[in-house]
Design an enzyme around this catalytic site. Structure first.
Site, PDB file in Angstrom:
ATOM      1  CB  CYS A 110      -0.970   0.003   1.180  1.00 15.40           C
ATOM      2  SG  CYS A 110      -0.211  -0.338   2.777  1.00 15.40           S
ATOM      3  CG  HIS A 170      -0.450   4.594   3.648  1.00 15.24           C
ATOM      4  ND1 HIS A 170      -1.001   4.426   4.893  1.00 15.24           N
ATOM      5  CD2 HIS A 170       0.028   3.361   3.293  1.00 15.24           C
ATOM      6  CE1 HIS A 170      -0.893   3.165   5.270  1.00 15.24           C
ATOM      7  NE2 HIS A 170      -0.274   2.492   4.316  1.00 15.24           N
TER       8      HIS A 170
END
Lengths: 354, 354
Positions: A133, A258
């Protein structure tokens, strides 16, 4: 085309944090699937989950659930994928795996459709890997810049969300935030937050009112597994085995999405305005970059969306070949479920001739 | 030596966030001062504050409060320093200023005692500047590494605390954390945190459960003032006008203590173990670097302490001349009050001949 003419999909790990987002994505994207089978561990078997507006009963993971399946997505831990993705492939399914089990296997392509969709065809093991990710939070934008300028170096600092550590990460952050919320003296004396937050959960230090410079497991020379993934996966996806990459991965008290500060160096001189224009027209990228008007991406503002958001695009003052940028990407969507779905859709075209 | 033989100190801005920490520091460090005068805006005059265990009445800022003062510390906004530091200097005091008003003035030294203490003597205007808190969070460690290896490039990503925006920043973070603490659905949909946090205070986006890639005011080419300070002040303190510096400054939901991820490149090859040993023996630096044992600095664990904490020391895999590090420093102590006190103590030696 009727559903019976469309390929059959299995979603393994349908009840987990990423699996839950996957069902939402499968319900909202243009449908390319006939039957969708939901698969999970035996303890979740029999649960009924909704996908595409229909209730589907969860089946227990077993070799025969893959019979007749064309594409099997895996949103499960590494050790489960390691055993079961090859079984799915043996039974004739193309396995699209979101774990770390196969990413660096030279016989398994590591695919981001906006960057290297054609690699899906090179799958001698019948397995295609979905990147980590953190890598996915920047790689679509980096791929677009690389095609124009030729990438040579990346320095990456991450601001990673709690949900990168799964549902336990999310729950731990909420628990800790609740515990520190009412004592306004906290955060000024060493250890007072640590004493207040209670359980650390999957994190090696308090996450509420703190940042933690660690994600993953310890590898050689003091690197974390997450930092090595950013380096090695970026090289593989971009097809740049000599790319120089330095990453420092840091967890922050954000639920999901993120963020990354990236210093990228290229073969040729770069220009911030040209880079902004180029990124604005790149598939899967949205530019939000007008700090005078308070416009830049933040995790809380872009969570739940599909694109990679890019802002704070500056040419380095002291190096005309470098750009500094700040990027945000939902780690459960593009960082996991969405990219897996996109890979599966590329493969689905083989079955429908689309 | 009796107090009457010791130099007289004035603390201007004694009632602010940094001033409060300053009184604590003056009360706990070895005393080098005779009289200590506390000075603030007229509306705080008459307040009684405790320093060195004694109550002292706060005086209103006026030219005559500097009569007989040897060293005057300023913990006030830029515009107040700009007017009043020269007035203090005219009246015979050495002004040690923690604002941004004079830092880049070629006739004002910018001092970090562990790095360039001798510069205190070169003060044609009678003013010495204290660096920005973000620069101070790394510069002691960078100075030690530079002396050994010769620094050529810095790439800096910051994880900056709310208190960098003063007491209003601290209060805003506490207010916002309280508002998001009980709703466990927050953080998964774009804008839900923004809707929940209420007032943004001094920040351009929600800070609770978020990170904000902005600190300071907008300067040329999309840079923030904070990012330019990191570049320009690092160059001046280290005496390296050609140092290449790229900084991205990001605010995080931490009350106090800035953290920085730094990628530092040197003239010569570096070794992580040697760098660790060197930093461990550098004055003002503590190394905490054993990730296998869960040891690395985090803001919540080191807030309220004096040193620069360094961990995650790695040599870049793809560049033998670069180190990656993670540093933490209390932005109100070493980042502001402590360094100002240390500069003032260096100057105090001129009066006592110590």
């Amino acid at each position: 085309m009727s559903r019976s003419d469309l390929p059959t999909l299995a979603v393994v790990g349908a009840t987990g944090a990423v699996g839950t987002v996957m069902l939402d994505i499968l319900s909202t994207r243009e449908n390319v699937w006939g039957e969708i089978r939901l698969v999970a561990s035996p303890r979740s078997a029999g649960k009924r989950l909704t996908v595409r507006g229909e209730e589907v009963e969860v089946q227990a993971l077993a070799p025969e659930v893959f019979d007749g399946v064309d594409v099997a997505m895996f949103d499960v831990p590494d050790d489960v994928s390691k055993v079961w993705a090859p079984i799915a492939a043996e039974r004739g399914a193309v396995a699209v795996d979101n774990s770390g089990a196969f990413r660096m296997d030279p016989d398994v392509p590591l695919v981001v459709p906006e960057v290297n969709a054609a690699e899906t065809a090179n799958r001698p093991r019948g397995i295609i890997s979905n990147p980590n990710c953190t890598t996915l939070s920047m790689i679509v934008a980096m791929g677009a810049l690389h095609r124009a300028y030729g990438l040579t170096d990346l320095v990456v600092s991450s601001y990673q969300a709690a949900s990168g550590a799964g549902q336990e990460g999310i729950d731990t952050l909420h628990d800790q935030v609740e515990k520190v919320a009412t004592d306004r003296t906290l955060g000024s004396r060493a250890g007072d937050v640590r004493a207040a937050v209670g359980e650390l959960g999957p994190f090696p230090a308090p996450l509420a009112m703190n940042v933690v410079p660690w994600a993953g497991s310890l590898k050689d020379d003091g690197y974390s597994s997450e930092e090595l993934k950013v380096r090695n996966e970026s090289r593989k996806i971009l097809g740049l085995p000599g790319l120089r990459v330095s990453a420092t991965c840091v967890r922050v008290p954000v639920v999901t999405t993120h963020a990354l500060a990236v210093h990228a160096t290229f073969d040729t001189e770069v220009d911030a305005d040209a880079a902004r224009t180029l990124l604005a027209s790149a598939p899967g990228v949205v530019v939000l970059d007008d700090p005078g008007a308070g416009e830049f991406p933040t995790p809380a503002d872009v969570v739940g969306t599909d694109p990679t958001w890019v802002g704070r695009i500056r040419r380095s003052i002291d190096d005309q070949k470098s750009l500094d940028l700040f990027l945000c990407g939902d780690n459960l969507r593009k960082g996991a479920a969405l990219n897996t779905a996109q890979i599966a859709e590329v493969v689905a075209q083989e079955f429908t001739g689309a």
